[in-house]
Each structure stands twice: as structure tokens, then as C-alpha cells.
Design a protein around this motif. Structure first.
Motif, mmCIF file in Angstrom:
data_model
loop_
_atom_site.group_PDB
_atom_site.id
_atom_site.type_symbol
_atom_site.label_atom_id
_atom_site.label_comp_id
_atom_site.label_asym_id
_atom_site.label_seq_id
_atom_site.Cartn_x
_atom_site.Cartn_y
_atom_site.Cartn_z
ATOM 1 N N ASP A 41 -3.424 9.767 2.803
ATOM 2 C CA ASP A 41 -2.890 8.590 2.141
ATOM 3 C C ASP A 41 -1.366 8.722 2.027
ATOM 4 N N GLN B 47 0.832 -1.205 0.000
ATOM 5 C CA GLN B 47 0.000 0.000 0.000
ATOM 6 C C GLN B 47 0.866 1.255 0.000
ATOM 7 N N PRO C 223 -0.509 9.293 -4.602
ATOM 8 C CA PRO C 223 -1.346 9.439 -3.403
ATOM 9 C C PRO C 223 -2.760 9.879 -3.756
ATOM 10 N N ARG D 234 0.428 8.580 5.474
ATOM 11 C CA ARG D 234 0.555 7.201 5.985
ATOM 12 C C ARG D 234 1.648 6.447 5.242
ATOM 13 N N SER E 94 -4.752 11.137 -1.424
ATOM 14 C CA SER E 94 -5.062 12.280 -0.563
ATOM 15 C C SER E 94 -3.834 12.569 0.290
ATOM 16 N N ALA F 119 0.914 4.207 -2.772
ATOM 17 C CA ALA F 119 0.428 5.536 -2.392
ATOM 18 C C ALA F 119 1.507 6.599 -2.543
#
Ligand code: ADP
Ligand code: MG
Length: 792
Positions: free
Chosen positions: A316, A303, A311, A319, A313, A307
Motif C-alpha cells: 500500500d 488513495q 499505510p 504504491r 501494508s 495511504a
């Protein structure tokens, strides 16, 4: 036993590094030829083209390197290690449900180490060659070729919304174009742009004549620059742009990553290549077990990698960055903890009070109590048999150099040699002059070693260091990268550590000298002790007497003329002025030139004709840089326009005004350091932060610098304000070149990763547990990447 394929892989990286660092024969310890001599015979013949490398011009070197790299890339699959069989690839084991079914899985995790030239994924014909220039040779490299920063292009402004003086990013189609020479002989290129709503602006570029061959009507551009509005007409002076030739909408209407790149490798292309790779790639296996991910609030590696390229957002992205940083620090701490030996023995120096008295006599001032305390701690280390590894931290102008000079003198009086390494040539030269002033009268013989010297000068300086005829070497990191031989290096001083990594530091300290690192960036004591691996901390917590506080003002771009009028008054009163502009795209060599030239041109229009304006930027040949700095010191220049090459250490007491354009683009600690360039003489000094945008966030950040004079407080507040959600680039794979800046901003993650590393090794010192098999492989891979890069 390393196979031939291993050797080729190992050869590729350092050669790429050399290519990227400008073919100066400085990137590889001992030089390129030394590297070649260490190769096994079959490869030596391949690399035979590099014979006589040291004698070639950088241009010739580039040609040879590119040829060898191309050959290495094309032969990669030829021999040595068995390669995965061609043909359809088995689907990877799917161990997590979310989203994986939808992906095409032509590429399994085991294929990641294949060279791009194998064309498992279509990344374009030219790709392998071009990507090799930015250090990307395999699919794994491409996966970890991460954006350096991000731009929020979810809602680019319509042309009608552009306001005078702001820096904006827009998108539009070229409808007209014209190139011409200005009165001053500068090339000016203008392109008429139309946005989706039919509104128009004119984009302007200076001194980039080749654009006439690149920008044509019909092209779509994404560009950022400064807006100039005159009535209903708007102009954008372009600071950076992309030709938006992608049909997949990867370059706008989203948060867009900006990748490290090189000429001829477009951002749109890099995004597309990353997209193709991610689409073809199955689940990237995780080297951390799920239980650990949960406990540390981390997302999966798969993930995170997806991301960080694209990305969805801010959350996102943040993280993803947290996960990748956590990995970086975890592997870093694992490597440090495993290689640590707290009892390494260094030098045992004798401190003779008479020597200290002689030094004090020569010094043009008395050390402050804070400097005395710092020197005492350093001398105690030097007298102990254990190797000194100490960080000397003190705010800009607190007088670290004088303390270091005393330590150097003690080492030399003990019959040892000393070295001082600085991050830039200008700073190295200035240190050299200062140390000469203090130490020459005491009989210390010094050598300056910088990239710009002729081969003959360098040879003779090196010979004097080897024979012991010289006691002290001052230089840039050329000092370590060229593997200068000392007769007996006893003390290594490293200034402004934040640009050097642990591994570089270690390669200077091969001979186990005592090591003193100097930095103006404040870091919390707990972090220095627990996280930096191996440095102890000394703080100079007071300023030399007579320092004037610098009045700091924050203005927005609309008031620039007023500011320069004030600067001109100062010039008329006999003072000098610095004007600093940020680098817009550090990947593109020309931007530095463009940014400074443009600004100087601007100032020539604003200031009276008799103003003597000088320009300084990192791309100038070293001799020219020196000449400009010397002219500024002699007061032959009134206003010095520069990029951050003047950031560290430059000392011209008559300069009383520091104007920082687009101040929002700098880190707060960096702004504080820039401000430290003024306020060094008897005159009242001023710093003006010019904000290029009017956002609340910018205002709030810059106010911190304006209101506070203490570097430590500024760093802490910067940290609180930024938080982890900041859109900031991440680093390359391999062990991070951990910097002090990281310690300030990522302190919490570092401590968490370090705790975990410690517990892992306590439970399982060799990481033998079955769950750790991937972790072990990854640790080895990252450690090797660093070894090859820095130490080969
Ligand atoms: P730093 O490297 O910590 O930024 P420097 O060592 O360059 O600071 O010192 C800044 C300036 O202060 C230099 O011009 C230096 O000569 C001067 N200086 C250093 N120590 C003292 C002192 N104790 N008293 C007066 N001036 C000092
Ligand atoms: Mg300094």
C-alpha cells in the motif's frame, strides 16, 4: 495583481523557512530586511517589527519572527481574497465510488487552502502556532506534511525477546523513574518500563535533565534504542522516543509514519491531526485523468495521500509513494521543460597555455590522464559562448578539486571572479585551504564566506567581492542565500551537488556564469543527460597513483570490543581513528548531541584512559567544530567520534581506521563516501561496518560495500537490492529538490514522468486542454511554492 492575502501568504513561507533554519538571516536571498522592503505598504507596517533584523541576535530574531507569523496567521482571513462562506459546507462532488460514502465530508477540496486558524477541523488549540514552525499553515500544507520515514510497529517485541547489542523499538508503561548525576557529572535518567506481558526493562537517557518533568509513572512510551543485557536484566539506551498519548492506536500495531517535527510538536499529535483531516476531507480531486493513471499503473491521488499517512501494508505504501513521486517528477519535468533554453549564452573565456603551465608548476603532483581529460572537456565549454552547465563526477578521492582549481584559475586569468559552494562549513574551509595552497602563489585572492563569521568580517569580505579586490569566494550556501554581489562572477563551482536543488543552483547563477557541479555520487549517463534537466556529464574514471585499497570488514555489534581493541592498536602505532554514528531523528536537534556524547562515553569506558577522544557534531558552534577538526589534523586527538559532518571531503592522511556504528542506517553510497575518508596516506587502512541488527537484509546490503571498492557498482547494486518497496520517507510538496540520489534510486519513475511531460507539452505546449485544468493549477501552485521559497 497580487492581493494583500496573496502577499501575506508569500511572506509566511520565507519567514517560516528563516525560522526553521535557525534565524541566521541566511534563508532569504538578500536577508529578511530586503524581503520586507519589497512588500506593499500595508504589510510593511505589519512587518515593521522586523526592522533592524540583521543586527539582532538569533534569539531576538526568533521572538520577532514568531510574533509576525502569529499575526499573519491570525489575520489571514481578514481581508483581501474572498473567503469561503462560513456555515455548512457543500458536500464535494463524488466521482469515484470506493469508500467515499463512509467518510464524513465536512471539508471540501476548496477548503484546503484555508488557514488552520479557521478551525474547519479540530486540530487542537495550539496547532496553528506550532505547525507554523514546520511550515504548515493551511490544510493543504497539513495534507502534504508527509512522514519522512516509517517504522514497522505491527509486532513490537516483548521485553523478554530483546537481545544484547541490537537496536530495538518497544512499547511499555512507565512504572518507576529516577534521575541522578553520574561520576563524570553527566545527568542520567532511568525509567522502569513494563510491557503488556508484565516483563520489565530499564530505559536510560543521558544528559536530558528535562525528562524529569516529562516522563512520569503511568505514561506509555514507544522508544527505540540499543539493548544491553546483563543476565536477566535488560537496559535500553534510548535513541529516540515518543510519549504515546493517543487513544486511537495510530502509533503502534501498524506501520507508523515519523513526521518532520520540532520541539513541542509530538509525533502522536501529528498523526492525530492527519487522521482528523483525512476523516473530514472528501475525495481529493485528481489532476491526472483516469486513463493516464491506468496507463502508468498509478493509484489515485486521494488513495495515495491517505495511504502515505496511514499505510495498511508495505505494498500500500509503496504504491502511494510511487504515485506521489511520479507527481513530483512530472511537475518538476514540466517546469524544467517549459523554462528551458538550450542556447543560453554564458561566458567566452580564453585559455592561455602559459596559464595552464603555471598552474601545473604549482600543483604538487601531475594531473592523472583522467583528470586531464576532464579538464579538457571543461575548458572546451568555458571557451564556447554557450553557458557551461556540467556535472563533474568522480569517485571519492579521484581529485575533482584540483581540476576545479585549474578551471577557476583560467576564469580568474580572464579577469572574472569565481565562486565555490560546498555543502558544509568544514568542507568549505578545507576547500578554501586547498585552493589557497594551489592558487595563492599564482596571485589569486580568495575569500571564505561561512555562517559563523562576525557581521564585520562578512561585510568586509563582501565588500572585497563587490569591488573585485577578491577573485574567488569559497563558502557554504550562505554564499547564495545572502545574495553576495560579485563584481563579475564568471565561474560557479558547486561541490557535492546532492544537497542542492535546481532552484538553488539557479539562484547562484543569476548572472549567467559558467557552472561546474562536482559530485562523488555516480549516476548513469543517460539519466544525467535526459533527466537532470540541463547538465552535461564529465567523469573522472581513474584514481591518482599510490592509493591504497581500504580493507573493509563487516561485524555485528557483539564484537565491538574486539574492533575497538584493534583501533587502539592502530592508535598505539601512531595512527588515528574515525568513529561515525548515524543521526537517529534529524528533526530533533538534541539527538545528534546525544548520539555522539553517548558513543564517546561508551568509548571512554572501552578504551584505555590515555586515549584522546574528540567529539564533533553538527550542532556545535562553528568555531568549536573548527577547533576539533584542527586538533584532529594536528594529531592532538586519536579517536574522533562524529556524525556524518565528516562525510564529505575531509582529508587527514594519518587517519587509517573508519568505524561506522549502526551502519545499516546509512545509504550504501554514503558508506562508501565515509570509507573514502581513510586510505589517503601511505599506511594500510581499514573500514569496519558495525551492524546494529542481525537481519539478513542488513547483512546482504552491507556486504556489498565490504566486497566492492567501486562507488558506481555499489550504487547500482544498492538500487537493485532496494527496489521500490523500500520503506522510505517521501518529500514535501512543491517541486522536488531533485537530488542525484533520487536519480539513482528513482531513475525509472523519473524517466517515465519525463516522457509523459514531454508528450504532454508536445501535444499542448500551454496545457490549455480542458482535461488539464487541474494539472495547470497544480503546476502553478508548485512552481510558486518554489519561487517563494528560494528566489523571493
Ligand atoms: P575528491 O574531491 O574527488 O574526493 P580531492 O580533490 O579531494 O578528491 O583529492 C583527494 C586527494 O588526492 C587530495 O589529497 C589531493 O591532493 C590528491 N590528489 C588529487 N589529484 C592527484 C594526483 N593527480 N596525484 C596525486 N594526488 C592527487
Ligand atoms: Mg571533494
Amino acid at each position: 495583481m497580487a492581493t494583500l492575502a496573496d502577499w501575506k501568504g508569500r511572506l509566511r513561507r520565507p519567514l517560516q523557512l528563516e525560522l526553521r533554519s535557525g534565524c541566521l538571516d541566511t534563508a532569504i536571498v538578500g536577508g529578511v530586511e530586503a524581503l520586507i522592503r519589497r512588500l506593499p505598504p500595508p504589510l510593511r507596517s505589519l512587518a515593521g517589527r522586523l526592522d533592524g533584523y540583521a543586527e539582532l541576535t538569533p534569539e531576538e530574531r526568533r521572538g520577532r519572527l514568531e510574533a509576525v507569523l502569529a499575526e499573519l496567521a491570525s489575520e489571514e482571513s481578514g481581508d483581501g481574497e474572498p473567503q469561503p462562506a462560513p456555515g455548512p459546507r457543500p458536500a464535494p462532488a463524488v466521482d469515484v465510488g470506493s469508500g467515499t460514502e463512509a467518510r464524513g465530508t465536512r471539508l471540501g477540496p476548496d477548503d484546503l487552502d484555508a488557514a488552520l486558524s479557521e478551525r474547519l477541523v479540530d486540530v487542537g488549540r495550539q496547532a496553528p502556532k506550532k505547525l507554523a514552525e514546520v511550515g504548515v499553515g493551511t490544510y493543504r500544507d497539513l495534507l502534504y506534511h508527509l512522514p519522512r520515514r516509517y517504522e514497522d510497529r505491527r509486532a513490537l517485541p516483548a521485553f523478554t525477546a530483546l537481545r544484547d547489542g541490537e537496536v530495538a523499538t518497544v512499547r511499555g508503561e512507565v512504572v518507576s523513574r529516577a534521575g541522578m548525576k553520574s561520576r563524570r557529572g553527566m545527568h542520567v535518567f532511568r525509567a522502569g518500563l513494563m510491557d503488556a506481558g508484565g516483563a520489565r526493562v530499564t530505559a536510560v537517557w543521558f544528559n536530558q535533565p528535562w525528562l524529569e518533568k516529562q516522563v512520569f509513572p503511568g505514561a506509555r512510551l514507544v522508544l527505540s534504542g540499543k539493548v544491553k543485557r546483563v543476565g536477566r536484566q535488560a537496559e535500553i539506551v534510548v535513541q529516540g522516543f515518543e510519549v504515546d498519548d493517543d487513544s486511537e492506536s495510530l502509533s503502534f500495531d501498524r506501520i507508523v509514519g515519523i513526521y518532520p517535527s520540532t520541539q513541542g510538536l509530538s509525533q502522536a499529535y501529528l498523526r492525530r491531526a492527519a487522521r482528523r483531516l483525512l476523516d473530514a476531507l472528501g475525495q481529493v480531486p485528481d489532476h491526472l485523468p483516469r486513463s493516464l493513471l491506468g496507463r502508468h499503473d498509478l493509484i489515485s491521488l486521494d488513495q495515495a495521500l491517505r495511504a502515505v499517512h496511514f499505510p495498511a501494508s508495505e505494498e500500500d505504501l509503496s504504491r502511494a509513494m510511487r504515485r506521489l513521486k511520479f507527481d513530483d517528477f512530472l511537475f518538476f519535468e514540466l517546469a524544467v521543460l517549459r523554462s528551458r533554453d538550450p542556447n543560453r549564452s554564458g561566458r567566452t573565456f580564453r585559455v592561455d597555455p602559459d596559464d595552464l603551465a603555471a598552474f601545473a608548476d604549482i600543483l604538487p603532483f601531475d594531473l592523472t590522464p583522467a583528470q586531464e581529460r576532464a579538464l579538457d572537456e571543461i575548458l572546451a565549454d568555458m571557451q564556447a559562448p554557450r553557458q557551461m552547465a556540467r556535472l563533474l563526477q568522480g569517485d571519492v578521492g579521484s581529485g575533482k578539486t584540483a581540476v576545479a582549481a585549474a578551471a577557476i584559475y583560467v576564469a580568474v586569468r580572464n579577469g572574472a571572479q569565481a565562486a565555490l559552494m560546498a555543502p558544509t562549513e568544514i568542507l568549505a574551509r578545507q576547500h578554501f585551504l586547498n585552493l589557497q595552497q594551489y592558487l595563492y602563489p599564482l596571485g589569486v585572492r580568495s575569500e571564505l564566506l561561512v555562517g559563523a563569521m562576525t557581521a564585520a568580517e562578512r561585510r568586509s569580505a563582501r565588500a572585497r567581492l563587490r569591488s573585485g579586490e577578491a577573485d574567488l569566494a569559497v563558502g557554504t550556501h550562505a554564499l547564495i542565500q545572502e545574495g553576495v554581489d560579485f563584481r563579475d562572477l564568471g565561474l560557479a563551482v558547486i561541490d557535492e551537488e546532492h544537497r542542492f536543488g535546481v532552484t538553488q543552483r539557479r539562484s547562484l547563477v543569476r548572472g549567467m556564469p559558467d557552472v561546474l557541479v562536482m559530485s562523488a555520487t555516480p549516476i548513469p549517463r543517460s539519466l544525467a543527460l535526459t533527466s537532470y534537466g540541463d547538465l552535461e556529464l564529465t567523469v573522472i574514471d581513474g584514481m591518482p597513483p599510490g592509493r591504497k585499497a581500504v580493507t573493509t570488514r563487516l561485524v555485528n555489534a557483539a564484537r565491538r570490543r574486539e574492533i575497538y581493541r584493534f583501533a587502539w592498536e592502530q592508535v598505539q602505532a601512531g595512527r588515528q581513528v574515525y568513529v561515525v554514528t548515524p543521526l537517529i531523528e534529524e528533526s530533533e536537534a538534541l539527538d545528534e548531541v546525544v548520539a555522539t556524547t553517548q558513543l564517546a562515553e561508551d568509548l571512554r569506558a572501552i578504551l584505555p584512559a590515555e586515549a584522546r577522544i574528540g567529539v564533533l557534531h553538527g550542532r556545535m558552534p562553528a568555531a568549536e567544530k573548527d577547533e576539533v577538526m584542527a586538533a584532529f589534523r594536528r594529531h592532538d586527538i586519536d579517536v574522533l567520534v562524529s556524525t556524518t559532518v565528516i562525510e564529505v571531503g575531509v582529508d587527514v592522511p594519518n587517519a587509517t581506521v573508519m568505524i561506522i556504528e549502526n551502519a545499516e542506517r546509512f545509504g550504501l553510497s554514503q558508506l562508501h563516501q565515509l570509507r573514502g575518508r581513510v586510505g589517503r596516506g601511505a599506511h594500510e587502512s581499514h573500514c569496519v561496518l558495525v551492524a546494529g541488527d542481525r537481519s539478513r537484509k542488513t547483512q546482504k546490503r552491507l556486504e556489498i560495500v565490504a566486497k566492492h571498492a567501486d562507488g558506481f557498482a555499489i550504487a547500482e547494486m544498492d538500487l537493485q537490492l532496494r527496489g521500490p518497496g523500500d520503506l522510505r520517507g517521501t518529500r514535501q510538496s512543491g517541486l522536488p529538490e531533485l537530488s542525484i540520489g533520487d536519480l539513482v534510486t528513482d531513475g525509472a519513475i523519473i524517466e517515465e514522468a519525463r516522457d509523459l511531460a514531454k508528450r504532454m507539452l508536445e501535444a499542448d505546449p500551454d496545457l490549455r486542454a480542458p482535461w488539464a485544468s487541474r494539472l495547470r493549477v497544480e503546476l502553478r501552485r508548485r512552481s510558486e511554492a518554489v519561487m517563494v521559497r528560494e528566489v523571493i
